[in-house]
Design a protein around this motif. Structure first.
Motif, PDB file in Angstrom:
ATOM      1  N   ARG A   1       7.725  -2.948   7.494  1.00  0.00           N
ATOM      2  CA  ARG A   1       7.841  -2.074   7.268  1.00  0.00           C
ATOM      3  C   ARG A   1       8.816  -1.016   6.956  1.00  0.00           C
ATOM      4  N   GLY A   2       8.069   0.172   7.592  1.00  0.00           N
ATOM      5  CA  GLY A   2       8.885   1.380   6.925  1.00  0.00           C
ATOM      6  C   GLY A   2       7.975   1.620   6.216  1.00  0.00           C
ATOM      7  N   TRP A   3       7.080   1.215   4.944  1.00  0.00           N
ATOM      8  CA  TRP A   3       6.355   1.904   4.237  1.00  0.00           C
ATOM      9  C   TRP A   3       4.968   0.999   3.978  1.00  0.00           C
ATOM     10  N   ASP A   4       4.079   1.291   3.143  1.00  0.00           N
ATOM     11  CA  ASP A   4       2.322   0.425   3.465  1.00  0.00           C
ATOM     12  C   ASP A   4       2.461  -0.118   2.162  1.00  0.00           C
TER      13      ASP A   4
ATOM     14  N   ILE B   1       5.953  -7.675  -3.996  1.00  0.00           N
ATOM     15  CA  ILE B   1       5.972  -6.620  -3.148  1.00  0.00           C
ATOM     16  C   ILE B   1       7.234  -6.567  -2.140  1.00  0.00           C
ATOM     17  N   VAL B   2       7.686  -7.465  -1.631  1.00  0.00           N
ATOM     18  CA  VAL B   2       9.049  -7.306  -0.282  1.00  0.00           C
ATOM     19  C   VAL B   2      10.286  -6.424  -1.606  1.00  0.00           C
TER      20      VAL B   2
ATOM     21  N   ALA C   1       7.745   3.780  -5.262  1.00  0.00           N
ATOM     22  CA  ALA C   1       8.557   3.645  -6.602  1.00  0.00           C
ATOM     23  C   ALA C   1       8.800   2.537  -6.775  1.00  0.00           C
ATOM     24  N   GLY C   2       9.393   1.110  -6.437  1.00  0.00           N
ATOM     25  CA  GLY C   2       9.718   0.619  -6.564  1.00  0.00           C
ATOM     26  C   GLY C   2       8.791  -1.030  -7.357  1.00  0.00           C
ATOM     27  N   LEU C   3       7.520  -0.253  -6.746  1.00  0.00           N
ATOM     28  CA  LEU C   3       6.070  -1.414  -6.890  1.00  0.00           C
ATOM     29  C   LEU C   3       5.402  -0.698  -8.226  1.00  0.00           C
ATOM     30  N   ARG C   4       5.996   0.470  -7.925  1.00  0.00           N
ATOM     31  CA  ARG C   4       5.595   1.608  -9.592  1.00  0.00           C
ATOM     32  C   ARG C   4       6.084   0.847 -10.923  1.00  0.00           C
ATOM     33  N   ARG C   5       7.405  -0.089 -10.926  1.00  0.00           N
ATOM     34  CA  ARG C   5       8.191  -0.240 -12.067  1.00  0.00           C
ATOM     35  C   ARG C   5       7.213  -1.660 -12.211  1.00  0.00           C
ATOM     36  N   VAL C   6       7.039  -2.573 -10.499  1.00  0.00           N
ATOM     37  CA  VAL C   6       5.815  -3.600 -11.049  1.00  0.00           C
ATOM     38  C   VAL C   6       4.508  -3.579 -12.201  1.00  0.00           C
TER      39      VAL C   6
ATOM     40  N   ALA D   1      -0.268   0.304  -3.568  1.00  0.00           N
ATOM     41  CA  ALA D   1      -0.604  -0.904  -4.623  1.00  0.00           C
ATOM     42  C   ALA D   1      -1.938   0.263  -5.181  1.00  0.00           C
ATOM     43  N   VAL D   2      -3.318   0.198  -4.355  1.00  0.00           N
ATOM     44  CA  VAL D   2      -4.235   1.138  -4.497  1.00  0.00           C
ATOM     45  C   VAL D   2      -4.126   1.979  -5.225  1.00  0.00           C
TER      46      VAL D   2
END
Length: 649
Positions: free
Chosen positions: A229-232, A180-181, A187-192, A237-238
């Motif tokens: 910090r700086g994003w949720d 996650i970090v 956008a980065g989490l979308r690729r995951v 993820a939800v």
């Protein structure tokens, strides 16, 4: 903890300083004799409850075991023990490949030519097993071992890779904080999430609370993780999960709230206890010597402290109500790991509560005070049990359809009780959790199954819970992952959970990709248990029909008619359950499935001699269907109670 507890602890206060007490304790060494006579209640940890008190063994089975690299093929003689182990492992692998091929035929996956070639290689492997006793006597050991290894590799290559997800099951993965970090943004989490979706995942355990820090801006916890910090990340993820028809379950460290390793990541001193204990030092779980950090280099909360319980439940409710997560996973739901000379559980609240119950300050109890020591150990386990029950009740009142899971140790019950005070058998028996996720992190499939997963399933018994064995995918070859997942499917389990997203390679997609042929195959058992149960049975029914049509299953005349009649009747009953899951319909379906499972040994006697693994697998798959029905029945009962409770007066 009940009237009985208070009555028995009163007895302790009356006799603890007498000579009789000292003599009585010194002459009794077992829990069955000591605690059984004094307290009148047993420790619900299976057969281990009656064992003689002993010092727990050293931790020779770490959570994540390292694979030993073997240099070359050994040349020493093959012992009878090694020969039996070789035969058993190859026999099990043969069975798993046959099981996968049978399902491939049902799903119409793979060319007939490829399936025929695989059948020929299976015959070669069977012949090797028949010849193995003689080969050990007449051939060089290195030659026999090399041939055995070559056959294993050949069988691994014969797995139908496209098959694994064409079944209603939970296909979960732990989405770790590090991943996650590293994603750094939505956008980065979308690729995951794209990578997880390509790997057939339908349930994501998102590491939401780690070392006392939430990954989101919380109104309950002292502060958000500095690394996010700086994003949720939880909100992202939800959202991403909803877009991909996945579930998000908030994976939280429950009692573990500080971590030396995490301190280094955020630039804090190694002895920083974490944000929760910094704000509330009176909540700390302490060692008998007053230590704050356990041997595992983490800090823990005192589970007996009422404010601790309220705080943790408030965190869970915040994630369920504010973010709409589908479930909550309890990790570090235990006392700190005890090492010799490093006992924990001596927080202020625990000591005060135990002393109020017994008149004894546990700080003064030693292992030589056998009855009191066992009482103190049981007390510490009970604090965990009580919290699980309270959290379960609070979450289900907040959101009746929430799914509660627990990541637990698969250790033998008495060892787990001594070292962790984690008695998950009680939680599943009460129905406190929906999913039991044992951390069965062992690379070799045979050890994974026999020493870790099977004992957990046996420990669950007939409790209304679904079991998802944890599969460690770090450094695992693709073919071995395929083999391990097939082993899981051949057991009475409801799916699996991969550890972790950090180790999810692109090459795994061919093993894990979603090849479901219908919407029914995509059903998640904890959401639609009765649909999943019938779908699983119909797959088994089709497999049997294919074998009967090809005359590969030895059933003739009246025996075949009885077998087919029973199978047809069960399918009819499961259809009734799917439409109308009454207690009567469920009981009838489970009884008929149990009767069929018991009859297989008689009806398929020849099959049991020639292919015992396949017969065991069929019985396991029937057991998995029964377990799903049992879970569904418990959930229906819960829904009825909730509806009655919510009904206006």
């Amino acid at each position: 903890m009940g009237r009985e507890w208070h009555r028995q602890t009163k007895i302790i206060r009356q006799v603890r300083n007498t000579r009789f007490m000292k003599h009585w304790v010194s002459t009794r060494t077992g829990f069955g004799s000591a605690m059984g006579i004094l307290l009148g209640f047993g420790l619900a940890v299976g057969a281990g409850a009656a064992q003689v008190l002993r010092t727990p063994p050293p931790d020779d089975d770490p959570l994540i075991e390292q694979r030993l690299e073997r240099a070359g093929t050994p040349t020493h003689p093959i012992s009878p023990v090694e020969r039996r182990a070789m035969a058993r492992e190859l026999q099990d692998l043969l069975g798993r490949v046959e099981s996968a091929l049978a399902r491939a035929e049902v799903a119409q996956i793979g060319s007939p030519q490829a399936l025929l070639a695989t059948g020929d290689r299976l015959q070669v492997a069977r012949q090797f097993l028949r010849d193995l006793p003689q080969a050990v006597q007449t051939q060089p050991p290195a030659t026999v071992r090399a041939h055995w290894q070559e056959l294993r590799q050949s069988l691994w290559r014969d797995y139908p890779r496209e098959l694994l997800t064409a079944l209603p099951e939970v296909r979960a993965i732990w989405l770790d904080r590090g991943t996650i970090v590293a994603a750094g943004s939505e956008a980065g989490l979308r690729r995951v999430f794209d990578r997880m979706a390509a790997s057939g995942v339908n349930t994501v355990f998102v590491e939401t609370i780690n070392a006392g820090y939430p990954i989101y801006p919380s109104r309950v916890a002292p502060q958000q993780n500095p690394l996010t910090r700086g994003w949720d990340p939880l909100a992202a993820a939800v959202k991403l999960a909803r877009e991909r028809n996945m579930e998000v379950h908030a994976w939280m460290w429950v009692f573990g709230v500080g971590n030396v390793r995490h301190n280094r990541l955020v630039g804090l001193p190694a002895n920083y206890p974490g944000p929760v204990l910094t704000a509330n030092p009176q909540w700390a779980n302490l060692g008998q010597n007053g230590a704050l950090f356990a041997a595992e280099r983490k800090t823990f909360l005192d589970p007996a402290h009422p404010e601790v319980r309220r705080y943790l439940i408030a965190l869970m409710q915040e994630m369920v109500t504010q973010y709409g997560v589908d479930g909550v996973q309890l990790d570090y739901i235990r006392q700190p790991r005890h090492d010799p000379g490093q006992e924990f559980g001596y927080g202020r609240a625990s000591r005060a509560k135990f002393q109020d119950l017994t008149g004894v300050d546990p700080i003064s109890i030693t292992v030589n005070d056998r009855s009191l020591w066992w009482l103190w150990a049981e007390f510490r386990a009970r604090q965990i049990d009580e919290f699980v029950a309270e959290a379960s009740q609070a979450l289900r009142q907040t959101k009746p359809k929430v799914v509660i899971s627990a990541a637990v140790f698969p250790w033998e019950s008495l060892r787990r009780f001594h070292r962790l005070h984690q008695v998950w058998e009680r939680w599943v028996a009460r129905g406190d959790i929906d999913l039991l996720v044992p951390m069965t992190y062992v690379p070799e499939t045979s050890r994974f199954v026999r020493q870790h997963v099977q004992p957990v399933i046996e420990g669950v018994g007939k409790a209304p819970v679904l079991v998802l064995p944890g599969v460690l995918i770090r450094d695992m070859p693709d073919l071995e992952l395929l083999d391990q997942l097939q082993a899981v499917r051949d057991l009475p389990s409801s799916g699996y959970s991969l550890f972790a997203a950090e180790h999810l390679r692109a090459s795994f997609e061919s093993v894990l990709q979603d090849n479901s042929r219908s919407q029914t195959d995509r059903v998640v058992p904890f959401r639609q248990p009765f649909v999943a149960a019938r779908s699983r049975f119909r797959s088994l029914q089709q497999e049997w029909q294919n074998l009967l049509s090809g005359r590969s299953l030895w059933l003739r005349g009246p025996l075949r008619d009885r077998f087919q009649g029973k199978v047809t009747e069960i399918d009819r009953l499961l259809a009734k359950v799917e439409q109308n899951p009454t207690a009567a319909n469920l009981t009838q379906a489970k009884q008929q499935i149990d009767e069929l499972s018991r009859s297989l040994d008689v009806w398929l006697r020849l099959e049991s001699l020639e292919r015992p693994y396949r017969l065991d697998t069929w019985k396991n798959r029937l057991g998995a269907i029964t377990a799903i029905l049992r879970y569904g029945a418990a959930r229906e009962e819960r829904n009825v109670r909730t509806a009655q409770h919510d009904r206006p007066l």
